[in-house]
Design a protein around this motif. Structure first.
Motif, PDB file in Angstrom:
ATOM      1  N   ILE B  62       0.860  -1.191   0.000  1.00  0.00           N
ATOM      2  CA  ILE B  62       0.000   0.000   0.000  1.00  0.00           C
ATOM      3  C   ILE B  62       0.888   1.229   0.000  1.00  0.00           C
ATOM      4  O   ILE B  62       1.175   1.820   1.044  1.00  0.00           O
ATOM      5  CB  ILE B  62      -0.972  -0.018   1.187  1.00  0.00           C
ATOM      6  CG1 ILE B  62      -1.763  -1.318   1.119  1.00  0.00           C
ATOM      7  CG2 ILE B  62      -1.921   1.168   1.124  1.00  0.00           C
ATOM      8  CD1 ILE B  62      -2.734  -1.500   2.211  1.00  0.00           C
ATOM      9  N   THR B  63       1.326   1.611  -1.191  1.00  0.00           N
ATOM     10  CA  THR B  63       2.320   2.668  -1.283  1.00  0.00           C
ATOM     11  C   THR B  63       1.694   4.041  -1.376  1.00  0.00           C
ATOM     12  O   THR B  63       2.408   5.030  -1.349  1.00  0.00           O
ATOM     13  CB  THR B  63       3.208   2.434  -2.505  1.00  0.00           C
ATOM     14  OG1 THR B  63       2.364   2.027  -3.571  1.00  0.00           O
ATOM     15  CG2 THR B  63       4.208   1.372  -2.236  1.00  0.00           C
ATOM     16  N   PRO B 371      -8.030  -0.189  -1.410  1.00  0.00           N
ATOM     17  CA  PRO B 371      -8.245  -1.632  -1.666  1.00  0.00           C
ATOM     18  C   PRO B 371      -7.506  -2.182  -2.877  1.00  0.00           C
ATOM     19  O   PRO B 371      -7.013  -3.310  -2.826  1.00  0.00           O
ATOM     20  CB  PRO B 371      -9.758  -1.741  -1.854  1.00  0.00           C
ATOM     21  CG  PRO B 371     -10.300  -0.606  -1.104  1.00  0.00           C
ATOM     22  CD  PRO B 371      -9.312   0.500  -1.277  1.00  0.00           C
ATOM     23  N   SER B 372      -7.397  -1.398  -3.944  1.00  0.00           N
ATOM     24  CA  SER B 372      -6.697  -1.912  -5.122  1.00  0.00           C
ATOM     25  C   SER B 372      -5.236  -2.180  -4.804  1.00  0.00           C
ATOM     26  O   SER B 372      -4.630  -3.089  -5.360  1.00  0.00           O
ATOM     27  CB  SER B 372      -6.787  -0.921  -6.282  1.00  0.00           C
ATOM     28  OG  SER B 372      -8.035  -1.041  -6.903  1.00  0.00           O
ATOM     29  N   LEU B 373      -4.663  -1.355  -3.916  1.00  0.00           N
ATOM     30  CA  LEU B 373      -3.265  -1.577  -3.557  1.00  0.00           C
ATOM     31  C   LEU B 373      -3.124  -2.702  -2.546  1.00  0.00           C
ATOM     32  O   LEU B 373      -2.123  -3.421  -2.541  1.00  0.00           O
ATOM     33  CB  LEU B 373      -2.676  -0.289  -2.969  1.00  0.00           C
ATOM     34  CG  LEU B 373      -2.532   0.869  -3.946  1.00  0.00           C
ATOM     35  CD1 LEU B 373      -2.151   2.132  -3.205  1.00  0.00           C
ATOM     36  CD2 LEU B 373      -1.481   0.547  -4.976  1.00  0.00           C
ATOM     37  N   ALA B 374      -4.126  -2.856  -1.687  1.00  0.00           N
ATOM     38  CA  ALA B 374      -4.043  -3.880  -0.643  1.00  0.00           C
ATOM     39  C   ALA B 374      -4.154  -5.282  -1.218  1.00  0.00           C
ATOM     40  O   ALA B 374      -3.738  -6.247  -0.585  1.00  0.00           O
ATOM     41  CB  ALA B 374      -5.129  -3.659   0.401  1.00  0.00           C
ATOM     42  N   ASN B 375      -4.729  -5.405  -2.411  1.00  0.00           N
ATOM     43  CA  ASN B 375      -4.885  -6.714  -3.053  1.00  0.00           C
ATOM     44  C   ASN B 375      -4.032  -6.808  -4.298  1.00  0.00           C
ATOM     45  O   ASN B 375      -4.530  -6.684  -5.400  1.00  0.00           O
ATOM     46  CB  ASN B 375      -6.349  -6.932  -3.456  1.00  0.00           C
ATOM     47  CG  ASN B 375      -7.255  -7.023  -2.279  1.00  0.00           C
ATOM     48  OD1 ASN B 375      -7.421  -8.071  -1.695  1.00  0.00           O
ATOM     49  ND2 ASN B 375      -7.855  -5.889  -1.908  1.00  0.00           N
ATOM     50  N   PRO B 381       0.540 -11.613   0.680  1.00  0.00           N
ATOM     51  CA  PRO B 381      -0.446 -11.426   1.746  1.00  0.00           C
ATOM     52  C   PRO B 381      -1.141 -10.069   1.591  1.00  0.00           C
ATOM     53  O   PRO B 381      -0.579  -9.134   1.030  1.00  0.00           O
ATOM     54  CB  PRO B 381       0.389 -11.481   3.023  1.00  0.00           C
ATOM     55  CG  PRO B 381       1.803 -11.395   2.601  1.00  0.00           C
ATOM     56  CD  PRO B 381       1.893 -11.825   1.191  1.00  0.00           C
ATOM     57  N   LEU B 382      -2.375  -9.981   2.080  1.00  0.00           N
ATOM     58  CA  LEU B 382      -3.136  -8.730   2.007  1.00  0.00           C
ATOM     59  C   LEU B 382      -2.360  -7.603   2.669  1.00  0.00           C
ATOM     60  O   LEU B 382      -1.781  -7.798   3.730  1.00  0.00           O
ATOM     61  CB  LEU B 382      -4.462  -8.884   2.764  1.00  0.00           C
ATOM     62  CG  LEU B 382      -5.655  -9.483   2.055  1.00  0.00           C
ATOM     63  CD1 LEU B 382      -6.869  -9.363   2.938  1.00  0.00           C
ATOM     64  CD2 LEU B 382      -5.906  -8.755   0.741  1.00  0.00           C
ATOM     65  N   GLY B 383      -2.365  -6.449   2.043  1.00  0.00           N
ATOM     66  CA  GLY B 383      -1.709  -5.309   2.661  1.00  0.00           C
ATOM     67  C   GLY B 383      -2.599  -4.716   3.744  1.00  0.00           C
ATOM     68  O   GLY B 383      -3.813  -4.780   3.668  1.00  0.00           O
ATOM     69  N   ILE B 384      -1.956  -4.154   4.763  1.00  0.00           N
ATOM     70  CA  ILE B 384      -2.723  -3.497   5.820  1.00  0.00           C
ATOM     71  C   ILE B 384      -2.237  -2.058   5.920  1.00  0.00           C
ATOM     72  O   ILE B 384      -1.032  -1.800   5.945  1.00  0.00           O
ATOM     73  CB  ILE B 384      -2.531  -4.211   7.165  1.00  0.00           C
ATOM     74  CG1 ILE B 384      -3.138  -5.602   7.082  1.00  0.00           C
ATOM     75  CG2 ILE B 384      -3.174  -3.421   8.300  1.00  0.00           C
ATOM     76  CD1 ILE B 384      -2.782  -6.489   8.225  1.00  0.00           C
ATOM     77  N   TYR B 385      -3.178  -1.153   5.948  1.00  0.00           N
ATOM     78  CA  TYR B 385      -2.798   0.256   6.023  1.00  0.00           C
ATOM     79  C   TYR B 385      -3.482   0.904   7.206  1.00  0.00           C
ATOM     80  O   TYR B 385      -4.703   0.948   7.276  1.00  0.00           O
ATOM     81  CB  TYR B 385      -3.196   0.969   4.732  1.00  0.00           C
ATOM     82  CG  TYR B 385      -3.045   2.463   4.768  1.00  0.00           C
ATOM     83  CD1 TYR B 385      -1.795   3.047   4.942  1.00  0.00           C
ATOM     84  CD2 TYR B 385      -4.142   3.298   4.634  1.00  0.00           C
ATOM     85  CE1 TYR B 385      -1.650   4.417   4.978  1.00  0.00           C
ATOM     86  CE2 TYR B 385      -4.007   4.669   4.666  1.00  0.00           C
ATOM     87  CZ  TYR B 385      -2.764   5.218   4.835  1.00  0.00           C
ATOM     88  OH  TYR B 385      -2.626   6.584   4.864  1.00  0.00           O
TER      89      TYR B 385
END
Lengths: 229, 456
Positions: B62-63, B371-375, B381-385
């Motif tokens: 998640i940049t 969400p697009s970045l987290a997936n 693995p799912l990103g967490i922000y």
């Protein structure tokens, strides 16, 4: 002109992570504290994707080393506002650390999530353990970096070949990961040279590339007998 | 000869000058609070400058986080002003007169905040000028730089030009800062020729500003839709973003109008009818927004491309479900219920709907970016922000800059266009009458008789 490509044999790969370690040392990649790594800021140019299939007790673990794919048609270079990531004359996707403004658009655009960012000022081993590769520039805080296919090695080899007035031999230019792999699962070479190992392997029935439907034409091939990857 | 209506008008217009010449205690207290928030935000930003973007909650994959969300959100709000004011002027909506300036100020201030957000987001803000030195026009970020700069320039000029006659009034009243008003009034004397030039300039600008405004949010959507990421790579993103921008813009404008009406005692200018009309516009935009959202998600869901589905499910029932459904509630359910029924469509009702829409549109930007970045497409693995305190502080700082900027503007300039109101009382009424007679069949010879009616 040669077209450099990597072939990773997943049937041979043991997932030991030697390629990751070799890459870190070769390219002066910063060492991130465990806390930061936990937050998702780990720095690997050669990453290892680990996925699990099935449920206990029949769990199957899959490991897949993932360098930069050095696409023929890279989505990251298209979006860079300053040309800090670009395809160089050898067909490798390079990064210019001193030009990068740190907008991270290339990281967002890369479908393979291969790029990493210097979220803080990079740290390396200190004291007696400190050892830098003089051929690779160290990065600063706030820039994007990624696997370069050890482009600095190619520069040396090209010079040598030029001096001796001969083409680069197959197997002469290999990145650190391929060199260090104890299972000999990583091959590297010119995929357009019909005599090269990489050429033959890339034509194998086991060969595939990740997400070929995107049309970015990665230059990293994987070999596996398994159908689903 | 004493004209009672003229006196009444002058008395009314005096309420517009009052905030410029009288400063209450409330003003200083609010200002102190806002300045404190801004200083705090600056301090937090300085920690980010010293330590790098590591002080934020962003990571791999998640940049992009709050800064980009706020960038899209604030630039969206900025469509309130110039675009709406231009459209109302162009369509000769007479009720626009007390609204246009308020709307235009929103644009200018918010655009400055929105434009700064991506700079805050840079890892190396010291290298910002590389954009000029080695900029690549192929990059959508460069398109953004171009169109936001154009929009900022155009909307600043579009705010300033119609202000000239009012600044001249302030100059003629004398008092504080006379030299500044003299300079800014640009020698305005109200001659026929000057009026003609002014009107011409406004006409040219308002036509010019509309395509620029549309381009701004289209190009912002292109930042996302030009990539191959699922959830972003969509052709309707351009118009979808523009609709959302106008939607959130009207809501922000309504909030500002209600605030000024209450605290600057502008009940005589901003009447129930203005809120009714703008409320209807908000309702239309809400329906339009829902239509776009519906199309966007239905096509994704129906096609069931695995990566696309993964992101849609992440929003529908995954970690972002609470934000997604809150967005639907805020952007669709609340405004539609309030604005469809006359019983609820009062000023407090409109205020509630507008606040809901602003919150909802902010959530929408969050739901688009994260969400697009987290997936990621790869099996990661799912990103967490989790946004850090620094990001929240800078967000609060941005809002404080907006309020402070608005307050200071209202301190030095009338918030409602005086000359345009005056123009409406004389020429406006005549013009409208003439116009209506032009529409009517068999009324062509009315033109001459009307000349005598509305002369003061």
């Amino acid at each position: 002109m040669p077209k450099w490509a990597m072939v990773i044999d997943l049937d041979k790969c043991t997932g030991c992570g030697a390629c990751q370690a070799a890459c870190k040392m070769e390219n002066n990649v910063a060492i991130v504290s465990p806390d930061e790594a936990q937050q998702g800021r780990v720095m690997f140019w050669m990453d290892m994707i680990v996925t699990y299939e099935g449920s206990y007790p029949n769990v199957h673990e899959k490991r897949m080393p993932k360098p930069c794919f050095h696409c023929e048609n890279p989505p990251c270079t298209k979006v860079c506002p300053v040309g800090a990531t670009y395809r160089n004359e050898d067909g490798l996707v390079g990064q210019i650390y001193h030009r990068c403004i740190g907008c991270r658009y290339c990281m967002v655009a890369c479908p393979f999530t291969v790029k990493v960012f210097n979220w803080k000022a990079p740290k390396w081993l200190d004291g007696k353990l400190e050892c830098f590769n003089p051929d690779v520039s160290r990065r600063m805080a706030g820039v994007v970096e990624k696997c370069s296919f050890c482009a600095h090695r190619l520069m040396n080899i090209k010079e040598e070949a030029d001096r001796e007035d001969r083409p680069i031999r197959d197997g002469e230019y290999v990145p650190a990961c391929a060199e260090s792999c104890p299972a000999d699962a990583i091959y590297f070479g010119d995929v357009e040279n019909k005599q090269s190992v990489v050429y033959k392997l890339s034509r194998s029935y086991r060969a595939f590339r990740v997400m070929e439907d995107l049309g970015v034409e990665p230059n990293v091939y994987y070999l596996s007998k398994r159908v689903s990857w | 000869m004493v004209n009672p209506t003229l006196d009444k008008h002058q008395e009314l217009d005096a309420t517009l000058y009052r905030p410029i010449y009288e400063t209450g205690k409330g003003f200083y207290i609010t200002m102190a609070v806002l300045v404190a928030i801004i200083l705090w935000a600056l301090y937090m930003y300085s920690t980010q400058l010293r330590e790098g973007l590591g002080v934020t909650g962003m990571n791999q994959p998640i940049t992009w986080g709050f800064y980009i969300v706020n960038f899209v959100f604030f630039i969206g709000i900025s469509h309130a002003g110039t675009l709406i004011s231009a459209i109302l002027r162009l369509s000769k909506a007479e009720w626009r007169r007390p609204i246009t300036r308020m709307a235009e100020i929103i644009t200018v201030i918010v655009l400055a905040i929105g434009g700064l957000s991506p700079i805050i987001d840079l890892g190396r803000p010291d290298r910002l000028l590389h954009i000029y030195e080695s900029g690549r026009l192929q990059s959508p970020l460069l398109w953004d730089v171009t169109s936001i700069t154009a929009y900022f320039t155009a909307s600043t000029v579009y705010l300033y030009i119609p202000m000239i006659p009012d600044i001249a009034r302030l100059r003629d009243r004398g008092g504080k800062l006379k030299w500044a008003y003299t300079f800014m009034a640009w020698g305005w004397q109200g001659t026929e020729r000057q009026k003609r030039v002014l009107n011409r300039a406004i006409n040219v600008l308002m036509v010019m500003v509309i395509p620029i405004a549309v381009s701004v949010h289209t190009v912002i959507s292109y930042i996302f839709s030009m990539t191959l990421q699922p959830g972003w790579h969509s052709t309707i993103f351009g118009p979808y973003f523009v609709v959302g921008a106008i939607f959130s813009g009207i809501a922000a404008l309504l909030i500002v109008m209600i605030f000024f009406r209450r605290f600057y005692h502008l009940e005589g200018y901003l009447k129930e009818i203005h809120f009714q009309y703008l409320g209807t516009l908000l309702l239309v935009m809400s329906l339009l927004w829902f239509y776009f959202t519906f199309s966007e998600y239905l096509t994704g869901y129906f096609g069931a491309e695995p990566h696309e589905t993964q992101i849609i499910m992440y929003k529908f029932s995954g970690p972002f479900a609470i934000f997604f459904w809150a967005m639907v509630l805020c952007n669709f359910v609340i405004p539609v219920v309030i604005l469809s029924f006359r019983k609820f469509k009062t000023i407090p009702g409109v205020l509630i709907a507008s606040i809901a829409v602003v919150i909802g549109m902010w959530l929408e930007r969050l739901i688009i970016v994260v969400p697009s970045l987290a997936n990621p497409r790869m099996d990661l693995p799912l990103g967490i922000y989790i946004p850090s305190f620094v990001e929240w502080s800078l967000f609060a700082g941005g809002i404080a800059v907006f309020i402070l900027g608005y307050m200071l503007f209202a301190k030095f300039f009338p918030i409602i266009s005086l000359w345009e109101i005056e123009e409406a009382r004389t020429e406006g009424i005549r013009e409208v009458k003439e116009r209506i007679h032009k529409y009517l069949p068999g009324d062509e010879d009315f033109q001459e008789s009307i000349q005598t009616i509305a002369k003061p």
